[in-house]
Design an enzyme around this catalytic site. Structure first.
Site, PDB file in Angstrom:
ATOM      1  N   GLN A 186       0.833  -1.194   0.000  1.00  0.00           N
ATOM      2  CA  GLN A 186       0.000   0.000   0.000  1.00  0.00           C
ATOM      3  C   GLN A 186       0.873   1.252   0.000  1.00  0.00           C
ATOM      4  O   GLN A 186       1.881   1.323   0.709  1.00  0.00           O
ATOM      5  CB  GLN A 186      -0.912   0.011   1.221  1.00  0.00           C
ATOM      6  CG  GLN A 186      -1.979  -1.073   1.201  1.00  0.00           C
ATOM      7  CD  GLN A 186      -3.044  -0.829   0.151  1.00  0.00           C
ATOM      8  OE1 GLN A 186      -3.201   0.279  -0.365  1.00  0.00           O
ATOM      9  NE2 GLN A 186      -3.794  -1.866  -0.181  1.00  0.00           N
TER      10      GLN A 186
ATOM     11  N   ASP B 215      -9.691  -9.193  -1.935  1.00  0.00           N
ATOM     12  CA  ASP B 215      -8.958  -7.952  -2.201  1.00  0.00           C
ATOM     13  C   ASP B 215      -8.462  -7.990  -3.644  1.00  0.00           C
ATOM     14  O   ASP B 215      -7.258  -8.095  -3.899  1.00  0.00           O
ATOM     15  CB  ASP B 215      -7.797  -7.809  -1.219  1.00  0.00           C
ATOM     16  CG  ASP B 215      -7.048  -6.490  -1.375  1.00  0.00           C
ATOM     17  OD1 ASP B 215      -7.574  -5.578  -2.053  1.00  0.00           O
ATOM     18  OD2 ASP B 215      -5.931  -6.372  -0.840  1.00  0.00           O
TER      19      ASP B 215
ATOM     20  N   CYS C   7     -10.399  -1.196  -4.553  1.00  0.00           N
ATOM     21  CA  CYS C   7      -9.718   0.041  -4.932  1.00  0.00           C
ATOM     22  C   CYS C   7     -10.412   0.731  -6.097  1.00  0.00           C
ATOM     23  O   CYS C   7     -10.003   1.818  -6.493  1.00  0.00           O
ATOM     24  CB  CYS C   7      -8.254  -0.219  -5.266  1.00  0.00           C
ATOM     25  SG  CYS C   7      -8.011  -1.367  -6.634  1.00  0.00           S
TER      26      CYS C   7
END
Length: 406
Positions: free
Chosen positions: A238, A336, A363
């Site tokens: 990240q 994810d 995202c």
């Protein structure tokens, strides 16, 4: 059609926020997506692209400003210059509302939710510590034909030479990479920089698919979830220093893994969520991490070797599910996926495994909304949704949603 042409200037009254860092306006019924504007403003906009059914434009002069407008702190965050930051002209608090509005639009248009359900979810995008500048711990600079490092224009391969990127981590800003400190990178196509939470700083020059370490270590340290992680400088992590812990806390709170449960961490990368799940399910539980990228698999196996409850499966998630490399029953799943989303096939296979809950880390709100519609068709509902501003000054937003059988 409006008859608008590229480079033409037109006066517009700007309406609602749209996905992609734009606002919507109309000229003679024609949709215009306007950057560098705010809802309610009257602007003079220059057309940058003409498409069938819509055009794109930049607000080059603000005739009537909205209360949330501020002067962009970066001189390159202007029409025709760097395209990395979409929202520097928007006050920080208003950026959070902007992103929540954009997510809501996607949930309704693509996810099939109605206004009332969106109201019930009460989505709010939360800021992370550290402020809107100096947060980006990984920056990839493009290199132009003259060997100058810089950043790309919006929707373009044209390189804008810059002397500083204000959203870059301070340690990256101090590196001798950009024009002011180092004039030329003659043999590079891009320059990749990293400033890790473990205090490591690395610079890599990339050309023709090969990389050359310029400075710093080959392997860097990151700190998150109460652990230290060691991984190649080029590996995914990240980009906001507070993002990993923020997402782990959200996943654990929403998923609520319990001792003895079985958990899947799909698209697990280096194992951030798998480690957190393992700490909750304990030795009587089981965590299966699935990752396709070789560097992610290697990092997960190295960094999680002290957790016997974790199994690392090297495979694409679709393949692992379809070919029964992993099988249910399973109690909780963390999804994810990449920006393209998990996709209908993965969603169906996850639901078929019979978990009590799925926590989806997204995202891209559009991809999340499309997958959400598939979950709904299979009898599942979105029980909770949180937004996090992992990418201040840009249009991007991270979502963590809890899905449960309806």
């Amino acid at each position: 059609m409006s008859g608008l042409e590229e480079a033409e200037r037109v006066e517009l009254t700007v309406a609602a926020v749209a996905p992609g860092g734009h606002c919507v306006a109309r000229v003679d019924g024609q949709v215009v997506f306007v950057r560098h504007a705010l809802p309610g403003e009257r602007v003079l906009a220059e057309v940058t692209e003409v498409h069938r059914g819509f055009v794109r434009a930049d607000a080059v002069t603000v005739l009537e400003a909205a209360p949330d407008r501020v002067d962009p702190p970066c001189p390159y965050a202007r029409p025709g210059r760097c395209g990395g930051c979409d929202l520097q002209h928007v006050a920080p608090d208003a950026q959070l509302r902007w992103k929540a509005a954009a997510v809501r639009e996607q949930l309704i248009r693509l996810g099939g939710l109605d206004e009332a359900r969106c109201d019930e979810l009460d989505l709010r995008v939360m800021a992370l510590p550290g402020g809107p500048l100096g947060w980006r711990s990984r920056v990839r600079y493009a290199v132009d034909a003259a060997g100058r490092a810089g950043l790309l224009k919006h929707r373009s391969h044209e390189v804008v030479p810059v002397d500083r990127c204000l959203i870059a981590h301070p340690a990256i800003q101090e590196l001798p990479v950009l024009t002011a400190a180092r004039v030329s990178w003659p043999d590079a196509e891009s320059v990749e920089t990293v400033a890790s939470t473990g205090g490591d700083v690395a610079v890599t020059a990339v050309a023709a698919g090969t990389s050359r370490r310029v400075s710093g270590p080959e392997r860097i340290r990151e700190r998150a979830a109460g652990r230290e992680w060691v991984l190649p400088a080029s590996s995914f992590w990240q980009v906001h220093p507070a993002a990993a812990d923020t997402l782990v806390d959200a996943v654990l709170e929403l998923t609520d893994p319990r001792p003895g449960e079985r958990a899947w961490d799909l698209y697990g990368g280096a194992g951030l969520f798998a480690a957190a799940l393992a700490s909750r399910v304990g030795q009587a539980g089981r965590v299966t991490l699935v990752e396709a990228a070789g560097d992610g698999v290697a990092a997960a196996r190295e960094n999680l070797r002290d957790l016997p409850a974790v199994e690392v499966v090297a495979a694409r998630v679709e393949t692992a599910l379809a070919r029964r490399r992993i099988t249910g029953p399973v109690d909780v799943v963390v999804l994810d996926p990449p920006r393209t989303g998990a996709g209908a096939r993965v969603v169906r296979d996850v639901v078929a495994a019979g978990p009590r809950a799925v926590t989806y880390v997204a995202c891209d709100p559009a991809a999340f909304a499309r997958d959400l519609r598939v979950f709904a068709e299979l009898g599942w509902r979105l029980a909770a949704l949180r937004g996090y501003d992992l990418f201040p000054m840009t249009r991007h937003v991270e979502l963590v949603g809890l899905l449960v059988p309806a």
